[in-house]
Design a protein around this motif. Structure first.
Motif, short mmCIF file in Angstrom:
data_model
loop_
_atom_site.label_atom_id
_atom_site.label_comp_id
_atom_site.label_asym_id
_atom_site.label_seq_id
_atom_site.Cartn_x
_atom_site.Cartn_y
_atom_site.Cartn_z
N ALA A 111 19.72 -2.81 -2.72
CA ALA A 111 19.63 -1.39 -2.44
C ALA A 111 19.51 -0.59 -3.73
CB ALA A 111 20.85 -0.93 -1.65
N ARG A 112 20.20 -1.04 -4.80
CA ARG A 112 20.18 -0.28 -6.03
C ARG A 112 19.07 -0.71 -6.95
NH1 ARG A 112 25.63 2.15 -7.70
NH2 ARG A 112 24.22 2.61 -9.40
N GLY A 113 18.51 -1.89 -6.73
CA GLY A 113 17.53 -2.40 -7.68
C GLY A 113 16.09 -2.13 -7.29
N VAL A 114 15.83 -1.90 -6.01
CA VAL A 114 14.45 -1.69 -5.57
C VAL A 114 14.19 -0.19 -5.45
CG1 VAL A 114 12.78 -2.16 -3.75
CG2 VAL A 114 14.49 -3.87 -4.32
N PRO A 115 13.12 0.28 -6.06
CA PRO A 115 12.83 1.70 -5.99
C PRO A 115 12.64 2.17 -4.55
CG PRO A 115 11.46 0.65 -7.64
CD PRO A 115 12.18 -0.43 -6.92
N LEU A 170 10.63 4.25 -3.24
CA LEU A 170 9.26 4.35 -2.77
C LEU A 170 8.76 3.00 -2.23
CD1 LEU A 170 7.03 6.35 -2.43
CD2 LEU A 170 6.23 5.86 -4.73
N ILE A 171 9.21 1.93 -2.87
CA ILE A 171 8.80 0.60 -2.40
C ILE A 171 9.47 0.28 -1.08
CG2 ILE A 171 8.89 -1.87 -2.92
CD1 ILE A 171 8.27 -1.23 -5.74
N PHE A 230 7.45 2.12 1.53
CA PHE A 230 6.20 1.44 1.85
C PHE A 230 6.46 0.17 2.63
CE2 PHE A 230 3.89 3.51 -1.89
CZ PHE A 230 3.25 4.38 -1.04
N TRP A 231 7.48 -0.54 2.20
CA TRP A 231 7.78 -1.82 2.82
C TRP A 231 8.12 -1.62 4.30
CZ3 TRP A 231 11.20 -4.98 5.29
CH2 TRP A 231 11.00 -6.36 5.15
N TYR A 257 4.70 0.17 6.09
CA TYR A 257 3.44 -0.58 6.21
C TYR A 257 3.67 -2.06 6.41
CZ TYR A 257 1.18 3.62 4.46
OH TYR A 257 0.75 4.88 4.30
N LYS A 303 16.28 14.53 -2.92
CA LYS A 303 15.12 14.43 -3.80
C LYS A 303 14.22 13.28 -3.34
CE LYS A 303 17.45 15.99 -7.98
NZ LYS A 303 17.97 15.45 -9.25
N THR A 307 11.71 13.92 -0.54
CA THR A 307 10.44 14.59 -0.81
C THR A 307 9.30 13.59 -0.91
OG1 THR A 307 10.82 14.48 -3.19
CG2 THR A 307 11.53 16.49 -2.06
N LEU A 308 9.66 12.31 -1.12
CA LEU A 308 8.61 11.29 -1.24
C LEU A 308 7.93 11.00 0.08
CD1 LEU A 308 10.37 8.64 -3.52
CD2 LEU A 308 8.40 10.04 -4.10
N SER A 312 6.27 12.42 2.25
CA SER A 312 4.93 12.85 2.65
C SER A 312 3.91 11.75 2.38
CB SER A 312 4.54 14.13 1.93
OG SER A 312 4.41 13.89 0.55
N VAL A 313 4.25 10.77 1.53
CA VAL A 313 3.29 9.69 1.25
C VAL A 313 3.07 8.82 2.48
CG1 VAL A 313 3.77 9.56 -1.21
CG2 VAL A 313 5.05 8.11 0.36
#
Ligand SMILES: Nc1ncnc2c1ncn2[C@@H]1O[C@H](COP(=O)(O)OP(=O)(O)O)[C@@H](O)[C@H]1O
Ligand SMILES: [Mg+2]
Lengths: 262, 250, 227
Positions: C68-72, C74-75, C78-79, C82, C165, C168-169, C171-172
């Motif tokens: 949980a702390r090591g993977v960004p 955003l990934i 996506f994961w 998608y 914060k 806000t990502l 919307s991607v």
């Protein structure tokens, strides 16, 4: 108030200290002769530490004059906007401080330096000794307080008593003319107190001028040339240990009684 | 479940390794440069905050609070699509990313530096003064080493955050690891494989950096008695940057 | 900053589309709040499992937290959105995927916060609770946890700001937040500067309020301790 005599090493003239609007030290006069041992006693919060801090300008006095070894020192002006203007004054105070050693209740040894470096750093930066000379000097001082074999240890590994020995060695390494002790044994376990007191006693017998804040009345009575009782930021009573066996002031009596039976 | 894993095809991920590696390289470059710049910015902001002049101190305070409230993605979009279109100029993606990363993280670092500055016991300064050490010596030989020691863990957290946040730069077209994964995930129609690979690579990098940083901390704190080794080794796995933002009291 | 720029700022576009922007903002706050709630709920058992003596609990919890702390974030987004859908694992709406990714990422941070808050409670508290005859479970519930939660509040609020914060990502992956709205309108009206600025100002206002609020709470709580 007499004029500075050659025999007095330190003289405080109407020295006061304020923190904001609260006055912590009332106008105080005091003279300390060369080789004299002055013990300062008094209840907690009475301004004993503040008095000592004013002497070496760690907490510069708000008003008044301090004469040390014939030189006059006044409260420094606060160059708030152009700090560079205060440089020469600062230098002079730094010189003064290097001639006065101080030992704190909380030891305040530098945790990131070895015992030897703790002692040597001051020698190198203020007496201008080379690294080798400073190390040699440090080792000599450490031997004096019985800490030579710990020279390469870091303070973290030491007991409170050992840390305080290092702090004393650090102060002595600068060959000070005056030593200030601010409750040097108050943070120590009881069985370690006597070792530190013995070092202080030895120093006193060796002719060092000392101002000692302490709660150890027996030490004060035996070693002091003069005892000062402070309360609420003022010197209430001063005299020889003999005189303090029968104090004049009521507050002194109350304090001494509370210490003896506490 | 068996059908699921039988269908997985990590071959293309391996084929595209050089592309992914290039992405990692970009990420490392951006992270290191941003971290260095953020340290400089953090020192400046912390200095402003400590300033004796009221207006400057207040300016520093407001700036720090403001920057702390800004999300990186918001800043990037605004700089890249909003500001650029209005000004009639175009940012280069990498410099824009570095600018945004270092700007925002300098605010965190400023808070960390300030906390560290104040966490050194006042007795240390008094002792240094009592020894007759000049101000300069106090600052560089006594104060700064202890501040560094105190702030190092929190700085490590910021560094790890920066590394992770480089992934957000993919939104403005910086070809870092995520962007590359995205591209090839679409090309091969294999999002699961590529995104899983990206996640694992990130995890590996973050873990490595954390280990390395711990060694650095231990070197800086070698004068301290080693804390219970059991706890340490456990927290190595446990805490990917396990400590909180504020510097611990010594 | 706006006044310095050498062109006019067209407020009318912003006020015309303020409804869409505000609705988008609300969605961001909602998804962040849901994600935070998930993180706060997941974090406590994770922290307890991480402190557990049996490796059976400790190792999975430790790995979860490391992931949980090591993977960004955003990934993770996506994961979940998608990659998982492609493999036929599950298919999520943007809102659910967003909430889950915020919650999972946040759970690692919350677990750490609970853990350090728990270990900050002096051991003497456990001992004195035992001395008045409380069982371990009772002592934990009545004595330890309330104290730990108190220390956990300020850093937990920081985590909320972080998740806000992060939200806000979203919307991607097509969450209709204000940047999504801003993008649509900007394309149509060709006023990207105004719209992105408005969106940025809105979200900064919210995060600032949250950040300042957490600062206030922190000061308030520490005062309570000192008293
Ligand atoms: N930096 C400071 N700011 C404000 N007040 C202080 C400061 N240092 C000391 N004082 C106050 O000055 C008084 C005397 O303190 P101190 O000299 O330390 O007393 P003592 O050493 O006799 O216990 C106390 O009431 C203390 O609260
Ligand atoms: Mg005192």
């Amino acid at each position: 108030m007499s004029a500075t005599t050659t025999s007095s090493l330190l003289e405080l003239q109407q020295v006061t200290k304020q923190f904001g609007t609260t006055t912590v030290l009332q106008p105080t006069d005091l003279q300390v002769r060369r080789g004299e041992v002055v013990c300062v006693i008094g209840p907690s919060g009475s301004g004993k530490s503040t008095l000592l801090r004013c002497v070496n300008f760690i907490a510069p006095p708000s008003t008044g004059t301090i004469v040390f070894d014939g030189a006059e020192y006044k409260p420094p002006t606060d160059h708030r906007w152009v700090p560079a203007l205060g440089m020469s004054e600062e230098k002079r105070l730094t010189r003064l401080r290097s001639e006065i050693g101080m030992v704190f209740q909380q030891f305040n040894v530098f945790p990131h330096l070895t015992v030897r470096e703790n002692v040597a750093l001051g020698c190198r930066k203020t007496c201008g000794l080379s690294r080798a000379q400073a190390n040699e000097r440090a080792l000599a001082e450490l031997t004096r307080v019985g800490m030579a074999e710990k020279a390469d240890a870091y303070p973290e590994r030491l007991s409170g008593g050992q840390k305080q020995r290092v702090a004393i060695a650090r102060a002595l390494a600068l060959d000070p003319k005056l030593m200030l002790f601010d409750e040097a044994t108050s943070a120590l376990d009881p069985e370690l107190v006597n070792g530190i007191l013995a070092i202080m006693r030895e120093l006193a017998e060796g002719g060092m001028t000392m101002m000692v804040v302490t709660h150890e009345m027996r030490f004060a009575m035996e070693v002091a040339d003069r005892v000062i009782f402070m309360d609420r930021g003022a010197i209430v009573e001063e005299g020889t240990p003999e005189q303090f066996k029968a104090p004049q002031h009521e507050r002194t009596q109350t304090f001494l009684r509370s210490i003896n039976h506490g | 479940m068996t059908t699921l894993f039988a269908a997985l095809d990590f071959g293309p991920v391996w084929e595209m390794r050089s592309e992914l590696l290039k992405g990692i390289g970009n990420m490392a470059l951006i992270a290191v440069v941003s971290f260095a710049l953020a340290i400089v910015g953090g020192l400046l902001l912390a200095g402003m905050r400590q300033s004796r002049s009221r207006p400057i101190a207040w300016g520093g305070f407001l700036l720090i609070q403001f920057l702390r409230g800004i999300a990186l993605y918001v800043l990037l979009l605004w700089m890249f699509f909003g500001l650029a279109s209005a000004g009639g100029f175009q940012f280069q993606p990498i410099p824009a990313g570095i600018l945004a990363l270092s700007l925002l993280n300098s605010a965190y670092l400023a808070e960390i530096f300030r906390a560290g500055y104040e966490a050194v016991p006042t007795g240390q300064k008094e002792a240094a003064m009592a020894c007759g050490l000049p101000r300069r010596t106090w600052f560089f030989r006594i104060h700064l080493p202890q501040v560094t020691q105190i702030t190092l863990p929190a700085m490590g957290n910021v560094f790890v955050d920066i590394i992770k946040d480089t992934s957000i730069l993919s939104a403005i077209g910086v070809t870092e690891l995520l962007r590359e994964s995205q591209r090839w995930a679409q090309f091969y129609q294999l999002p699961f494989e590529f995104y899983t690979a990206a996640a694992l690579i990130y995890l590996a990098i973050v873990t490595l950096v954390t280990f390395g940083w711990r060694r650095l901390e231990r070197r800086a704190g070698r004068h301290l008695q080693t804390q219970a080794t059991v706890r340490r080794s456990r927290s190595l796995l446990f805490g990917i940057g396990a400590r909180s933002e504020t510097a611990p009291a010594p | 900053m706006i006044a310095v720029l050498p062109f006019a700022f067209d407020y009318s576009v912003v006020s015309e589309h303020s409804g869409e922007l505000l609705r988008g903002l609300l969605l961001t706050v909602e998804v962040a709040a849901c994600g935070f709630a998930l993180a706060a709920v997941l974090g406590l058992p994770l922290a307890l499992a991480g402190r557990s003596r049996t490796p059976l609990l400790r190792i999975p919890a430790t790995m979860w937290i490391a992931l949980a702390r090591g993977v960004p974030l955003l990934i993770v987004i996506f994961w979940l959105y998608y990659a998982a859908a492609q493999e036929g694992l599950f298919s999520l709406t943007a809102f659910i995927a967003g909430m889950l990714s915020l919650g999972l990422t946040g759970s690692g941070y919350m677990a750490e916060i609970y853990r350090s808050a728990l270990s900050a409670v002096p051991t003497g508290q456990f001992e004195s609770a035992a001395a008045i005859g409380l069982s371990r479970a009772q002592a934990f519930r009545v004595v330890i946890l309330p104290q730990a939660l108190r220390t956990a509040i300020p850093p937990a609020m920081n985590t909320f700001v972080m998740l806000l914060k992060g939200a806000t990502l979203l919307s991607v992956i097509g969450l209709a937040d204000m940047f999504y709205a801003a993008k649509l309108v900007a394309v149509n009206e060709f006023k990207p500067f105004e719209l992105y600025t408005a969106a940025a100002v809105l979200v900064i206002a919210v995060t600032l309020v949250a950040a300042i609020g957490s600062g206030l709470v922190e000061r308030r709580l520490s005062k309570g301790v000192r008293r």
